[in-house]
Write a protein that holds these residues in place. Structure first.
Motif, PDB file in Angstrom:
ATOM      1  N   ALA A  46     -15.617  13.259  66.922  1.00 52.57           N
ATOM      2  CA  ALA A  46     -16.117  13.921  68.130  1.00 52.57           C
ATOM      3  C   ALA A  46     -17.070  15.040  67.724  1.00 52.57           C
ATOM      4  CB  ALA A  46     -14.960  14.486  68.937  1.00 52.57           C
ATOM      5  N   PRO A  47     -18.200  15.163  68.398  1.00 53.03           N
ATOM      6  CA  PRO A  47     -19.151  16.212  68.046  1.00 53.03           C
ATOM      7  C   PRO A  47     -18.564  17.629  68.103  1.00 53.03           C
ATOM      8  CG  PRO A  47     -20.197  14.599  69.450  1.00 53.03           C
ATOM      9  CD  PRO A  47     -18.728  14.257  69.405  1.00 53.03           C
ATOM     10  N   SER A  48     -17.532  17.830  68.898  1.00 49.99           N
ATOM     11  CA  SER A  48     -16.929  19.164  69.005  1.00 49.99           C
ATOM     12  C   SER A  48     -15.949  19.469  67.874  1.00 49.99           C
ATOM     13  CB  SER A  48     -16.208  19.293  70.343  1.00 49.99           C
ATOM     14  OG  SER A  48     -15.170  18.325  70.426  1.00 49.99           O
ATOM     15  N   LEU A  52     -16.268  17.507  61.848  1.00 52.35           N
ATOM     16  CA  LEU A  52     -17.210  16.404  62.048  1.00 52.35           C
ATOM     17  C   LEU A  52     -17.999  16.054  60.786  1.00 52.35           C
ATOM     18  CD1 LEU A  52     -18.620  14.288  63.826  1.00 52.35           C
ATOM     19  CD2 LEU A  52     -20.282  16.065  64.410  1.00 52.35           C
ATOM     20  N   PRO A  53     -18.588  17.007  60.075  1.00 54.69           N
ATOM     21  CA  PRO A  53     -19.393  16.607  58.907  1.00 54.69           C
ATOM     22  C   PRO A  53     -18.607  15.776  57.886  1.00 54.69           C
ATOM     23  CG  PRO A  53     -19.830  18.893  59.458  1.00 54.69           C
ATOM     24  CD  PRO A  53     -18.657  18.459  60.305  1.00 54.69           C
ATOM     25  N   LEU A  54     -17.407  16.187  57.552  1.00 57.81           N
ATOM     26  CA  LEU A  54     -16.604  15.446  56.576  1.00 57.81           C
ATOM     27  C   LEU A  54     -16.161  14.094  57.128  1.00 57.81           C
ATOM     28  CD1 LEU A  54     -15.055  15.137  53.923  1.00 57.81           C
ATOM     29  CD2 LEU A  54     -13.170  16.399  54.989  1.00 57.81           C
ATOM     30  N   LEU A  93     -26.218  18.074  66.908  1.00 60.20           N
ATOM     31  CA  LEU A  93     -26.009  17.468  65.594  1.00 60.20           C
ATOM     32  C   LEU A  93     -27.053  17.955  64.601  1.00 60.20           C
ATOM     33  CD1 LEU A  93     -25.426  13.719  66.570  1.00 60.20           C
ATOM     34  CD2 LEU A  93     -23.691  15.448  66.066  1.00 60.20           C
ATOM     35  N   THR A  94     -26.660  18.001  63.341  1.00 61.66           N
ATOM     36  CA  THR A  94     -27.647  18.229  62.295  1.00 61.66           C
ATOM     37  C   THR A  94     -28.438  16.939  62.095  1.00 61.66           C
ATOM     38  OG1 THR A  94     -26.221  17.473  60.491  1.00 61.66           O
ATOM     39  CG2 THR A  94     -26.054  19.820  61.118  1.00 61.66           C
TER      40      THR A  94
END
Length: 113
Positions: A46-48, A52-54, A93-94
């Motif tokens: 989930a973006p929240s 999230l990155p890992l 998001l990046t």
């Protein structure tokens, strides 16, 4: 592969006990299936999420190394597709995260052929 082996061990796909981290480098990646790991990570992209990155990187790497998970287990595709759509619809998001979601979206399209 070390990251995937660690995750497989952590969620129980690698059944053997290990007394140190050396198994991450040496465990045979064919000794675990990946279905449970895919399900586990799909629920955690989930973006929240602060993780999230890992989680997204690990999911992306899992699919890149085992694309057959999406073709051999078609029931895994709809929940992943939903998670990917949610991810791609956010503006927070990046660049790397957006690229990984896009890569997963592409893998899902190929698996649906």
């Amino acid at each position: 592969m070390a990251n995937l082996n660690y995750w497989a061990y952590w969620i129980g796909e690698l059944r053997e006990d290990h007394v140190n981290d050396a198994f991450m480098l040496h465990a045979d990646p064919r000794s675990w299936g990946g279905v449970h790991l895919l399900e586990h990570l799909t629920r955690r992209v989930a973006p929240s999420s602060p993780h999230l990155p890992l989680n997204l990187h690990t999911l992306f790497t899992l699919i890149a190394s085992r694309p057959s998970l999406l073709t051999d287990w078609p029931h895994l595709r709809p929940p992943l597709a939903d998670a990917v759509e949610v991810g791609l619809s956010t503006d927070e998001l990046t660049r790397a995260e957006r690229d990984q979601f896009a890569g997963l979206h592409y893998a899902l399209r190929i698996a649906d052929r």
